[in-house]
Design an enzyme around this catalytic site. Structure first.
Site, PDB file in Angstrom:
ATOM      1  N   TYR A  11       0.831  -1.220   0.000  1.00 47.36           N
ATOM      2  CA  TYR A  11       0.000   0.000   0.000  1.00 47.36           C
ATOM      3  C   TYR A  11       0.862   1.266   0.000  1.00 47.36           C
ATOM      4  CZ  TYR A  11      -3.267   3.438   2.089  1.00 47.36           C
ATOM      5  OH  TYR A  11      -4.007   4.548   2.379  1.00 47.36           O
ATOM      6  N   ILE A  12       1.709   1.417   0.989  1.00 50.30           N
ATOM      7  CA  ILE A  12       2.488   2.666   1.075  1.00 50.30           C
ATOM      8  C   ILE A  12       3.681   2.608   0.121  1.00 50.30           C
ATOM      9  CG2 ILE A  12       3.719   4.228   2.651  1.00 50.30           C
ATOM     10  CD1 ILE A  12       1.871   3.022   4.878  1.00 50.30           C
ATOM     11  N   LYS A  84       2.052  -6.827   8.950  1.00 49.91           N
ATOM     12  CA  LYS A  84       1.489  -5.682   9.684  1.00 49.91           C
ATOM     13  C   LYS A  84       0.122  -5.905  10.320  1.00 49.91           C
ATOM     14  CE  LYS A  84      -0.799  -3.573   5.776  1.00 49.91           C
ATOM     15  NZ  LYS A  84      -1.240  -2.357   5.159  1.00 49.91           N
ATOM     16  N   SER A 124       6.172   3.271  12.954  1.00 45.12           N
ATOM     17  CA  SER A 124       4.757   3.455  13.264  1.00 45.12           C
ATOM     18  C   SER A 124       4.588   4.190  14.582  1.00 45.12           C
ATOM     19  CB  SER A 124       4.103   2.073  13.370  1.00 45.12           C
ATOM     20  OG  SER A 124       2.836   2.183  13.975  1.00 45.12           O
ATOM     21  N   THR A 126       2.834   3.261  16.716  1.00 45.78           N
ATOM     22  CA  THR A 126       2.682   2.208  17.703  1.00 45.78           C
ATOM     23  C   THR A 126       3.909   2.105  18.624  1.00 45.78           C
ATOM     24  OG1 THR A 126       1.849  -0.033  17.929  1.00 45.78           O
ATOM     25  CG2 THR A 126       3.591   0.254  16.354  1.00 45.78           C
ATOM     26  N   TYR A 150       3.483  -7.220  16.710  1.00 46.74           N
ATOM     27  CA  TYR A 150       3.702  -6.386  15.518  1.00 46.74           C
ATOM     28  C   TYR A 150       4.321  -5.049  15.936  1.00 46.74           C
ATOM     29  CZ  TYR A 150       2.580  -2.485  12.533  1.00 46.74           C
ATOM     30  OH  TYR A 150       2.672  -1.304  11.843  1.00 46.74           O
ATOM     31  N   LYS A 154       8.314  -3.138  15.317  1.00 48.52           N
ATOM     32  CA  LYS A 154       8.646  -1.779  14.838  1.00 48.52           C
ATOM     33  C   LYS A 154       9.608  -1.106  15.825  1.00 48.52           C
ATOM     34  CE  LYS A 154       6.256  -1.508  11.028  1.00 48.52           C
ATOM     35  NZ  LYS A 154       6.941  -1.441   9.744  1.00 48.52           N
ATOM     36  N   ASN A 199      -8.436  -5.786   8.973  1.00 52.79           N
ATOM     37  CA  ASN A 199      -8.375  -5.382  10.381  1.00 52.79           C
ATOM     38  C   ASN A 199      -8.581  -3.883  10.514  1.00 52.79           C
ATOM     39  OD1 ASN A 199      -7.284  -7.754  11.953  1.00 52.79           O
ATOM     40  ND2 ASN A 199      -5.798  -7.645  10.295  1.00 52.79           N
ATOM     41  N   LEU A 201      -9.591   0.145   9.707  1.00 56.25           N
ATOM     42  CA  LEU A 201     -10.881   0.795   9.490  1.00 56.25           C
ATOM     43  C   LEU A 201     -11.214   1.020   8.005  1.00 56.25           C
ATOM     44  CD1 LEU A 201     -13.378   2.205  10.701  1.00 56.25           C
ATOM     45  CD2 LEU A 201     -12.021   4.310  10.784  1.00 56.25           C
ATOM     46  N   ARG A 292     -12.386  -2.981  21.111  1.00 55.20           N
ATOM     47  CA  ARG A 292     -11.398  -3.968  20.648  1.00 55.20           C
ATOM     48  C   ARG A 292     -10.214  -3.930  21.611  1.00 55.20           C
ATOM     49  NH1 ARG A 292      -8.924  -3.282  14.597  1.00 55.20           N
ATOM     50  NH2 ARG A 292      -7.892  -1.487  15.559  1.00 55.20           N
ATOM     51  N   GLY A 294      -6.761  -3.667  23.305  1.00 55.85           N
ATOM     52  CA  GLY A 294      -5.493  -3.072  22.843  1.00 55.85           C
ATOM     53  C   GLY A 294      -5.658  -1.715  22.178  1.00 55.85           C
TER      54      GLY A 294
HETATM   55  N1  UFG Z   1     -12.097   0.229  13.887  1.00 53.92           N
HETATM   56  C1  UFG Z   1     -13.439  -0.088  13.963  1.00 53.92           C
HETATM   57  N2  UFG Z   1     -13.884  -1.095  13.165  1.00 53.92           N
HETATM   58  C2  UFG Z   1     -13.089  -1.807  12.325  1.00 53.92           C
HETATM   59  C3  UFG Z   1     -11.715  -1.457  12.265  1.00 53.92           C
HETATM   60  C4  UFG Z   1     -11.246  -0.433  13.069  1.00 53.92           C
HETATM   61  O1  UFG Z   1     -14.191   0.509  14.722  1.00 53.92           O
HETATM   62  O2  UFG Z   1     -13.564  -2.717  11.642  1.00 53.92           O
HETATM   63  C5  UFG Z   1     -11.595   1.326  14.738  1.00 53.92           C
HETATM   64  C6  UFG Z   1     -10.569   0.848  15.741  1.00 53.92           C
HETATM   65  O3  UFG Z   1     -11.202   0.365  16.897  1.00 53.92           O
HETATM   66  C7  UFG Z   1      -9.776   2.125  15.969  1.00 53.92           C
HETATM   67  C8  UFG Z   1      -9.855   2.867  14.633  1.00 53.92           C
HETATM   68  O4  UFG Z   1     -10.949   2.277  13.934  1.00 53.92           O
HETATM   69  O5  UFG Z   1     -10.395   2.882  16.947  1.00 53.92           O
HETATM   70  C9  UFG Z   1      -8.609   2.714  13.793  1.00 53.92           C
HETATM   71  O6  UFG Z   1      -8.298   1.335  13.703  1.00 53.92           O
HETATM   72  P1  UFG Z   1      -7.242   0.742  12.674  1.00 53.92           P
HETATM   73  O7  UFG Z   1      -7.153  -0.724  12.900  1.00 53.92           O
HETATM   74  O8  UFG Z   1      -7.556   1.211  11.295  1.00 53.92           O
HETATM   75  O9  UFG Z   1      -5.896   1.480  13.094  1.00 53.92           O
HETATM   76  P2  UFG Z   1      -5.147   1.503  14.507  1.00 53.92           P
HETATM   77  O10 UFG Z   1      -5.190   2.923  14.966  1.00 53.92           O
HETATM   78  O11 UFG Z   1      -5.619   0.478  15.432  1.00 53.92           O
HETATM   79  O12 UFG Z   1      -3.719   1.045  14.047  1.00 53.92           O
HETATM   80  C10 UFG Z   1      -2.972   1.830  13.199  1.00 53.92           C
HETATM   81  C11 UFG Z   1      -2.146   0.965  12.268  1.00 53.92           C
HETATM   82  C12 UFG Z   1      -1.163   0.151  13.047  1.00 53.92           C
HETATM   83  C13 UFG Z   1      -0.377   1.033  13.957  1.00 53.92           C
HETATM   84  C14 UFG Z   1      -1.272   1.898  14.812  1.00 53.92           C
HETATM   85  C15 UFG Z   1      -0.481   2.892  15.605  1.00 53.92           C
HETATM   86  O13 UFG Z   1      -2.955   0.103  11.531  1.00 53.92           O
HETATM   87  O14 UFG Z   1      -0.284  -0.439  12.127  1.00 53.92           O
HETATM   88  O15 UFG Z   1      -2.164   2.616  13.989  1.00 53.92           O
HETATM   89  O16 UFG Z   1      -1.296   3.668  16.404  1.00 53.92           O
HETATM   90  F1  UFG Z   1       0.389   0.283  14.752  1.00 53.92           F
END
Ligand code: UFG
Length: 333
Positions: A11-12, A84, A124, A126, A150, A154, A199, A201, A292, A294
């Protein structure tokens, strides 16, 4: 410059490869295709009019990666390759440590063998782990309370890079700490297209919008945030990609440097859904479900250091990203 891009069909990596080619750099891509497609090379060529050299290989194959370095005079490396998925990393930690850590060590050894001393690493937000402060600055500690393997890979890779810089006064590293990349190239040719159930959003929103999945589950609406849903720093992948081009200059000074790449402004999950509905003119089915494990309630970047030292800042909006996402969806239906 001749730039080796690991993970360049992802992607990136694909967006950065496009920008590098457009800037007149030569691009050599290594990608295992574990989570991307070879057809991305043709799409990069279609956008730029130039075809990057492509090797399908995994960084854990030391000998073959070493050959690639020996056969090409590489000036610098941009290292995206890595697994990732947060949830998969919890299920298969050794797989993640092997691919991400061993892969990076091999890459660094090959660089040393061929006297390549400049690397930009795809890090990241993270690495900051959980903390009281919602806004992250580069001076904050890293490595504490990281919620999954994961994220720890990083952090560990950043530490390895610091040690390599300390051991070699000519070695320079820029770690770019990404916040939440969304959107895609305005052509809609390349973009985020993960295999299986996403996984993250935006890929999930896209699959609901295309009718492939029934509804979005929003994880938690009882957070201590303005609308109860989590808030993140969503950054257009084009802005993120420009941050890599800006970082090339920072490699001229040896040593380890880290920069946040984010907008500095948080947006809630619900705000993303509402904005997507407005731009697409269609309702997006969603339901609220439990939090969710974490997930942090809120996290966003303080991007001042990148602005000051890289002369970089974001230019595009969430609306720009969502419009480009719709173009990608139209192209892929
Ligand atoms: N979310 C939902 N439904 C979904 C997917 C996500 O409500 O089906 C929410 C999550 O709970 C979160 C937000 O959308 O509140 C963002 O979630 P993502 O999974 O898109 O992203 P994250 O912030 O969890 O993780 C991202 C990157 C990771 C990185 C992290 C660092 O994907 O690689 O930011 O903060 F480690």
């Amino acid at each position: 410059m001749r730039i080796l891009v690991t993970g360049g069909t992802g992607y990136i990596g694909s967006h950065v490869s496009v920008d590098l080619l457009n800037e007149g750099h030569e691009v050599i891509i290594i990608d295992s295709l574990i989570n991307s497609k070879a057809s991305t090379i043709n799409k990069i060529a279609k956008i730029t009019g130039k075809t990057p050299l492509f090797y399908q290989d995994d960084l854990t194959n030391y000998e073959s990666i070493q050959k690639i370095f020996k056969n090409h005079g590489v000036d610098l490396v941009i290292h995206f390759a890595g697994l990732k998925s947060v949830s998969e990393s919890v299920e298969k930690p050794l797989f993640y440590y092997h691919e991400n850590i061993t892969g990076t060590i091999n890459l660094l050894k090959c660089m040393q063998d061929s006297q390549v001393e400049k690397i930009i690493f795809s890090s990241s937000a993270t690495v900051y782990g959980d903390s009281e402060a919602k806004e992250r600055t580069e001076t904050m500690p890293t490595g504490q309370n990281i919620a999954n393997p994961y994220g720890r890979t990083k952090y560990m890779i950043e530490e390895i890079l610091k040690d390599v810089c300390a051991s070699d006064p000519n070695f320079s590293t820029v770690a770019l700490r990404y916040f939440n990349p969304i959107g895609n190239h305005p052509s809609g040719l390349i973009g985020e297209d993960p295999n299986g159930i996403p996984n993250n959003l935006m890929p999930y929103v896209m699959k609901v919008a295309s009718g492939e999945l029934k509804e979005l589950s929003i994880y938690g609406n009882d957070y201590n945030t303005p609308d109860g849903t989590c808030r993140r720093d969503f950054i257009h992948v084009t802005d993120l990609s420009n941050g890599h081009l800006a970082a090339i200059k920072a490699l001229e000074t040896p040593g380890f440097k880290a920069f946040n790449l984010g907008t500095g402004t948080p947006t809630s999950v619900l705000e993303i859904v509402t904005a997507f509905e407005k731009i697409s003119g269609k309702s997006l089915p969603y339901k609220f479900v439990a939090r969710r494990p974490g997930d942090l309630a809120e996290i966003w970047a303080n991007p001042s250091k990148a602005k000051k030292e890289l002369n970089w800042k974001t230019k595009l909006t969430i609306e720009d990203a969502l419009k480009d996402t719709l173009t990608f969806l139209e192209n892929h239906q």
